[in-house]
Every structure is written in C-alpha cells, then in structure tokens.
Design a protein around this motif. Sequence first.
Motif, mmCIF file in Angstrom:
data_model
loop_
_atom_site.group_PDB
_atom_site.id
_atom_site.type_symbol
_atom_site.label_atom_id
_atom_site.label_comp_id
_atom_site.label_asym_id
_atom_site.label_seq_id
_atom_site.Cartn_x
_atom_site.Cartn_y
_atom_site.Cartn_z
ATOM 1 N N SER A 1 1.636 0.955 8.217
ATOM 2 C CA SER A 1 1.856 -0.467 9.416
ATOM 3 C C SER A 1 1.473 -1.718 8.435
ATOM 4 C CB SER A 1 -0.178 -0.502 9.714
ATOM 5 O OG SER A 1 -0.531 -0.790 8.340
ATOM 6 N N SER B 1 -16.743 -3.574 -3.697
ATOM 7 C CA SER B 1 -15.592 -3.694 -4.266
ATOM 8 C C SER B 1 -15.614 -5.275 -4.559
ATOM 9 C CB SER B 1 -15.026 -2.785 -4.438
ATOM 10 O OG SER B 1 -14.159 -3.100 -2.991
ATOM 11 N N GLY B 2 -15.917 -5.788 -3.609
ATOM 12 C CA GLY B 2 -16.123 -7.024 -2.757
ATOM 13 C C GLY B 2 -15.477 -7.589 -1.168
ATOM 14 N N ASN B 3 -15.408 -8.654 -1.079
ATOM 15 C CA ASN B 3 -15.896 -9.257 0.322
ATOM 16 C C ASN B 3 -13.854 -8.789 0.399
ATOM 17 O OD1 ASN B 3 -14.484 -11.981 -0.393
ATOM 18 N ND2 ASN B 3 -16.397 -11.990 -1.263
ATOM 19 N N ALA B 4 -14.137 -9.234 1.716
ATOM 20 C CA ALA B 4 -12.320 -9.310 2.842
ATOM 21 C C ALA B 4 -12.427 -9.634 3.850
ATOM 22 C CB ALA B 4 -11.961 -7.576 2.838
ATOM 23 N N HIS B 5 -11.980 -10.656 4.411
ATOM 24 C CA HIS B 5 -11.364 -11.512 5.464
ATOM 25 C C HIS B 5 -10.171 -11.086 6.408
ATOM 26 C CE1 HIS B 5 -14.723 -14.506 3.979
ATOM 27 N NE2 HIS B 5 -14.847 -13.962 2.709
ATOM 28 N N TYR B 6 -10.658 -10.919 7.436
ATOM 29 C CA TYR B 6 -9.253 -10.983 8.296
ATOM 30 C C TYR B 6 -9.013 -12.116 9.234
ATOM 31 C CZ TYR B 6 -9.298 -6.123 6.870
ATOM 32 O OH TYR B 6 -8.457 -5.034 5.958
ATOM 33 N N ASP B 7 -8.580 -12.984 9.403
ATOM 34 C CA ASP B 7 -8.665 -14.116 10.035
ATOM 35 C C ASP B 7 -7.198 -13.881 11.017
ATOM 36 O OD1 ASP B 7 -9.997 -14.598 8.057
ATOM 37 O OD2 ASP B 7 -8.588 -16.494 6.906
ATOM 38 N N SER C 1 -10.740 0.272 -4.315
ATOM 39 C CA SER C 1 -10.983 -1.136 -4.065
ATOM 40 C C SER C 1 -9.630 -1.828 -3.798
ATOM 41 C CB SER C 1 -12.100 -1.613 -4.716
ATOM 42 O OG SER C 1 -11.425 -2.692 -5.742
ATOM 43 N N LEU D 1 -1.825 -13.334 11.040
ATOM 44 C CA LEU D 1 -2.963 -12.214 11.069
ATOM 45 C C LEU D 1 -2.776 -12.579 9.368
ATOM 46 C CD1 LEU D 1 -6.057 -10.370 10.877
ATOM 47 C CD2 LEU D 1 -4.529 -8.664 11.317
ATOM 48 N N LEU D 2 -4.159 -12.441 8.775
ATOM 49 C CA LEU D 2 -4.498 -13.217 7.596
ATOM 50 C C LEU D 2 -5.336 -12.205 6.768
ATOM 51 C CD1 LEU D 2 -2.927 -15.313 4.963
ATOM 52 C CD2 LEU D 2 -5.018 -16.795 5.909
ATOM 53 N N LYS D 3 -4.945 -11.276 5.679
ATOM 54 C CA LYS D 3 -6.388 -10.387 5.352
ATOM 55 C C LYS D 3 -6.314 -11.247 3.818
ATOM 56 C CE LYS D 3 -4.776 -6.685 8.087
ATOM 57 N NZ LYS D 3 -3.759 -5.209 7.936
ATOM 58 N N THR D 4 -7.912 -10.811 3.725
ATOM 59 C CA THR D 4 -8.173 -11.377 2.277
ATOM 60 C C THR D 4 -9.297 -10.617 1.368
ATOM 61 O OG1 THR D 4 -7.934 -14.026 2.908
ATOM 62 C CG2 THR D 4 -8.899 -13.854 0.573
ATOM 63 N N HIS D 5 -8.155 -9.747 0.689
ATOM 64 C CA HIS D 5 -9.421 -9.045 -0.473
ATOM 65 C C HIS D 5 -9.660 -10.292 -1.812
ATOM 66 C CE1 HIS D 5 -8.898 -5.894 2.625
ATOM 67 N NE2 HIS D 5 -7.782 -6.575 3.119
ATOM 68 N N ASN D 6 -11.273 -10.088 -1.908
ATOM 69 C CA ASN D 6 -11.602 -10.882 -3.047
ATOM 70 C C ASN D 6 -12.434 -9.963 -4.295
ATOM 71 O OD1 ASN D 6 -10.886 -13.448 -2.042
ATOM 72 N ND2 ASN D 6 -12.734 -13.309 -1.067
ATOM 73 N N LEU D 7 -11.785 -9.270 -5.150
ATOM 74 C CA LEU D 7 -12.354 -7.941 -5.161
ATOM 75 C C LEU D 7 -12.672 -8.608 -6.398
ATOM 76 C CD1 LEU D 7 -9.800 -5.957 -4.745
ATOM 77 C CD2 LEU D 7 -11.326 -5.980 -3.644
ATOM 78 N N SER D 8 -14.132 -7.885 -7.262
ATOM 79 C CA SER D 8 -14.372 -8.468 -8.502
ATOM 80 C C SER D 8 -14.208 -7.247 -9.229
ATOM 81 C CB SER D 8 -16.218 -7.728 -8.703
ATOM 82 O OG SER D 8 -16.252 -6.256 -7.528
ATOM 83 N N SER E 1 -2.240 -17.337 17.498
ATOM 84 C CA SER E 1 -1.558 -15.988 17.761
ATOM 85 C C SER E 1 -1.166 -15.119 18.532
ATOM 86 C CB SER E 1 -1.841 -14.732 16.732
ATOM 87 O OG SER E 1 -1.786 -13.853 16.336
ATOM 88 N N ASP E 2 0.306 -14.597 18.226
ATOM 89 C CA ASP E 2 0.785 -14.078 19.794
ATOM 90 C C ASP E 2 0.338 -12.549 20.523
ATOM 91 O OD1 ASP E 2 1.856 -13.110 17.903
ATOM 92 O OD2 ASP E 2 4.210 -12.854 18.448
ATOM 93 N N HIS F 1 2.340 -11.700 13.403
ATOM 94 C CA HIS F 1 1.084 -13.036 14.391
ATOM 95 C C HIS F 1 0.273 -13.017 13.824
ATOM 96 C CE1 HIS F 1 2.431 -9.471 16.913
ATOM 97 N NE2 HIS F 1 2.536 -8.844 16.312
ATOM 98 N N PRO G 1 -5.222 -17.022 13.617
ATOM 99 C CA PRO G 1 -4.970 -18.139 14.054
ATOM 100 C C PRO G 1 -4.707 -18.092 15.740
ATOM 101 C CG PRO G 1 -3.212 -16.668 13.006
ATOM 102 C CD PRO G 1 -4.113 -15.377 12.736
ATOM 103 N N CYS H 1 0.135 -11.032 7.196
ATOM 104 C CA CYS H 1 1.148 -10.556 8.465
ATOM 105 C C CYS H 1 1.732 -10.952 9.604
ATOM 106 C CB CYS H 1 -0.304 -9.000 8.779
ATOM 107 S SG CYS H 1 -1.644 -8.533 7.432
ATOM 108 N N THR I 1 3.720 -4.362 9.035
ATOM 109 C CA THR I 1 3.152 -5.856 9.330
ATOM 110 C C THR I 1 3.505 -6.904 8.237
ATOM 111 O OG1 THR I 1 0.824 -4.745 9.148
ATOM 112 C CG2 THR I 1 1.970 -4.832 11.056
ATOM 113 N N ARG J 1 -4.400 -0.451 2.452
ATOM 114 C CA ARG J 1 -5.028 1.085 3.669
ATOM 115 C C ARG J 1 -3.777 1.924 3.878
ATOM 116 N NH1 ARG J 1 -10.623 1.108 4.439
ATOM 117 N NH2 ARG J 1 -11.244 1.142 2.153
ATOM 118 N N SER J 2 -3.441 1.157 4.691
ATOM 119 C CA SER J 2 -2.468 1.627 5.392
ATOM 120 C C SER J 2 -0.805 1.433 5.159
ATOM 121 C CB SER J 2 -2.685 1.560 7.161
ATOM 122 O OG SER J 2 -1.587 1.562 8.059
#
Lengths: 287, 395
Positions: free
Chosen positions: B87, A203-209, B77, B116-123, A214-215, B114, A211, B112, B91, B83-84
């Motif tokens: 959390s 369904s596409g791509n996903a990234h978890y970044d 998607s 944390l960066l979540k990026t979802h590129n959905l078609s 971060s603590d 701390h 930094p 989120c 978060t 999803r959770s």
Amino acid sequence: MCLHFSTTMPLSTQSQAQDEQYVLVASLDNARNLSNILKAISFKDHAIFSATTNGLKVTVEDSKCLQANAFIQAEIFQEFTIREDLVGFQVTLTVLLDCLNIFGGSTAPGVSTALRMCYRGYGYPLTLFLEEGGVVTVCKIKTQEPEEPIDFEFCSSNVTNKVILQSESLKEAFSELDMTSEVLQITMSPSQPYFRLSTFGNSGNAHYDYPKDSDMMELFRCTKTQINRYKMSLLKPTTKALALSCKVSVRIDNRGILSLQYMVRNDDGQICFVEYYCCPDEETDDE
Amino acid sequence: MDCVVTGGNVKVLAKAVHSLSRIGDDLYVEPQKDGLALRSVNSSRSAYACFLFAPLFFSRYTIPSSYAFRCKMAIKSVQAVFRSLVSLEKTVEKCRIELDDQKNRLTFTLHCKHGLLKTHNLSFQDSESLQAVFDKDSCGNVFRAQPRLLVDTVVHFPPSLEEVTVSVSDDRMWVRNHVEDEAEQSKAMLTELCLAADEFDHFAVQAQNRITFCLKELRSLLVFAESTGLPISMYFDEPGSPVVLSVTDSVLEGNFVLATLSDDPNHCKDNNRRTCTQPPPPPDDFMNDDMDSYLIAMDTSIAPVPSTTGPSTSPLVASTCSKQPAAVSHRSRKRNEEEKGKEGDRTADLNRPPDKKFCSLFFGSVLPPSPQMSTQPITHQNVLASDSEDDTCME
C-alpha cells in the motif's frame, strides 16, 4: 402468514405440512451470504438470534462493553417465513459456522451450498438442511435460552459527531494499528484534526488523520470536539466486519459510546449491515 | 534534522529498513553531512549492514549543524511506520522525518492519498556511532551481478539453511550449502551451483579462495536489490576475513559486511578429497585466527605459541566515531608460507580450543586489545609483535 414463498427452491422438497410445524423457515441459495456475515461477528461463542418479519438479527456481546449486531434483512433470503411476531433463541456460533461450511465452503464460482434453516420453537433444536451437488446434510444444533441483549440506549438524537468513510481508507489504518497500544483514541472535532485515530504503544505514539474534505469522507457532521479512548482488545474484532464492508459510519454520542456501522455487500450484490456498540474506556471530560 | 522523501524513494527507504530489520534488532540513525546513514548489526556482531542515503536522495535534507545527532531505536517500531509495502507504493506520496528535540521523539509523517496523514512519534535512545571498519577496495576477489542471478541461485537452498560456501576459480563461482561436520556430511544433501564468469557483470579473482558465510543476510540484501533493480557487488579475500556485499547507485549506497567462517584445515582437506571440482585449498594463514584462542593462549601461557595467535581479523565495528577505514589486514601468501615453514608442525595446534564459528569479527568495541596486552607478560608481547606486526600496529 407467509411473507415470502418461492417454489423454485433447491430444498423445496419439504412438504408443506412439515413446514407448518416450524415457527421460522429461512432459505438461502448461497449459505455463504449468511456465513460470511456471521464470521465477521464471531468473536464470542454465543450468538443471540432474533427474527422478526423484517429479517434476522444476530447479536454477539463481549464483557458487557461491546455488542455486535448483524442484520440480514428478510429480502436477502429466498424464503423467509415467520409465524410469530418475534422468534428468539441462542446457539453456539462456532458450531453454526462449522455446519454452514460443512461442504468446505468452497469459493469457486458456480459452487454454492443451499441452506434451509428451520426452527420449531422453544426447546427445539435449530435444524439446518444443507445441499450441495445433490448431497443433503441435516444438522441439528441445540438451542439455548436467549439472553437479553444489552441496551446501549444509543439513539441518533444524542449523536454529537458522525462521519461516513469509505472502508478502504479505514482498513489500511486498522491493519497498521500498533497493537502494543492498550487503547485506540478517537478524536472527532469540527476543527482540526477533524477525525483522528491515535495509538500509544511501546515505541511511541501514532496518529492517523483524515481531513474532512478527503474524498474518502462521504459525510462529515461533527458538532463538538470529543476525545474518547476505547480498549484495543474490544475494537480488534470489528476489523473482521471492516474487511467485508464497503462503507463505515462512525458515530459517537454525548456519553462517548461509539457506534460503528458497516455496510456489507454480499456475493449477490445485496446489502447487509453489521453494527457495533462500544463503551469508552474512561470518562473524558470534554465539557 | 528534517528530511523529506517523495515518490518512489519512500519505497526504497522502506525496503532498506525492512532489509536492515533482518540483520539486527536496533536501527542506528545518524544524519551525516554526506547523507542519512541507517545501520544495524546483529547480536553476535558477525553481520553489519549500512545504508547511506545521499542528500540528493531527499527532496529536503537538513541536519543539525551545531552538534552530531545520532540515535538508535527498535527497528520494529520503524518497520511499523512502513508496515505495508504494497500500500506504501500506492498510497504514500511523501514521507518526512523530523527530530523533535524537546520531546526526544523522531517523527515520521506519511502524507498519503486522499489527504490521510499518518504520524508516528517514535522514542529513541542516544547511541554511539556504529561504524564497521572495512575496506572493500583492497579485496582481491570482486564480483558484480544482477540481483536476479543471485536470487535464482539462492532459491535452490532451503530457508532453513544457515550458511553457504562460495568458492571461486578464474572463471567460475561455486555456491554450495555448508554442512557442519563430517558426521552430518555423509547424510546431508549437498547442493552446489556453478556460475560461469560470463553470467556476472564483473568477475575478478586474485586468490582462488573459498568462504563460508550466513545466507540470511545475503537474502535480506537480495530483497532490497531486487526491488530496486541494483546490481550486487561482492568483495572478499580469504576465509575468516569478512565478505562485503554492496549495492550502489548515484544517491544511495548499501554495504553488508558479513563474517566468514575460519577454515578448519581438516575439514578443508576432506572437502577437497571428496569433490575434485573444488578449487585449490585456500591459504590457511588466518585459519586459526581468532580472539578467543589468542586470549586463551596468552592465559595458559603455553610456551611457543604459533603465529596464529595474533589478533586475527581487524575489528570491524569500532565504538568510537573514527571514520578512517582501517584496511582489513591481510598478509601475502608468500609471507604466510614462510611462517608456516618457520613453525613447522607445531603441536600447539592440538591444544587449542575448538574454533568457534564466527567468533572475533566484530569485537572492536567489546575487547580493546591494547589494555589486555599490557597486562600480559612481556615475552608474549614479543611473540605477538614478531609474528604479526601489521596487526598490532593497526590498533
């Protein structure tokens, strides 16, 4: 040659003479301290056991691309006696786990299965004495010729990038990973995005970044941008160890081989380690 | 399109997506001037759900002004982004929804704790606007209750139960599991709950009717309503015309439009004989109304077709982007009785094919009635016109 010997063992009814025929005797007051960590690497049936005076190392491999090692130091055991420099054998892990949980593996406080694990040497079965509430079960598991574990030749001097994270933050990401993606791409870089997990699914791509400041990031030591892909099917089993762990160290060497080290705290607060090596899915030119 | 949702509203958005995911497989996203519309419809088009989040729901809400953007995407998607839910609440601090025109991707970015960066590129796919046509304000029976009341009611029904029957009198509502046919009824366990009017925040009954609809969609709205603490309103008229369940607050509106079962007269009678607590039988003016029988009746051109062959219920989902809500047609009881008298005991009813369950409610985009009609002999059109003017002129 006794390294540790305690006389207050629940299974210490064995006579000294009988003990002397064993090349390896290891006792635990709580068998769960062993079974939990073995469960975390039980993604294949066969486990190679190698014991030295330092403790026990259990190795499980998959497709010559993934290797998991669980280390249980000698100090974790209430008794750890070894009469040779190296004792090696192979057993079926699922059978061993079934035996360790033969009393149901209750997690209720105060209820624990005591274990005494004995091995007489090449050709002999692995004998387990399990005791709970005054009932003793003896299990004999056939041993096999130990295979030679793969040497990934992973050495810390070749590590280009390393981070140490609190497992909590990685657990969340791994529980959400898009399993329709064939690979997990790990990007480690001294500049943005620092530490990135990427999936490429239906369904596409996903990234978890993450930094670098971060603590959740306990250590960030990346010298060079590296982008490597690892088969999701190979990494999936590592989540079992991740779930148990409190910290994880992620290292990648100059060949792209991934090392994941999980620090696992057991029921008694002692620390064990589970380590994975995984080959990259394809060579990426990061020159 | 660029929207930013912060704080607790992220969870509300996520709950809405989860709720919609229990309706259909696709999520229709349409940024409108009056807010972001998220919609879904089930495969048989008998259930439709829409959430409209007002611009004030967002901390930033900009939509493309030059053209109307709308799309549909696999709801799974989008669900994966949220999803959770547990959390999520702990978060996620901020969620940004952006449209990447060049790459044809809808990007969900979760900021989120701390860092944390979540990026979802959905078609996504381009889509027509999904718009159900309903008018809940014209409904005679209106109820409003706290979600807890309904949650405590449906909890008595097994998860396998598909439909419930809701009947109302002036001061009571009965909720009962719906049992398919008579053979089953003798064996099946019947569970009926009676709710007094004073348990509701609002209780207005114009017609003492009984409707049967799917429980699944009600359950999915209940999950949303319970988590947001919003009362649920219920609007309906008669069997065969849709029931609307809705939640509203100042920044969002959710409407679930569900088909109800067209009543079978025999079935009705039996039910009434069996339980004397039942309210009077519902008016049966729409009981035979469905598109299939209408078409079949025209095809086989059996001479005098009863009035029931009119296009039964109004099409609820129009494939066009016309936003005028056409009132769901309903004829007065009086008129209905006249019709009944006029037709007497026509035997044509017996020749009719058996009623399908929830047929014909959302056929708007599937079966355009007018071209169909033009191909038919003129005599039938006359029959149709004389019997249901209000239906035909609605098209």
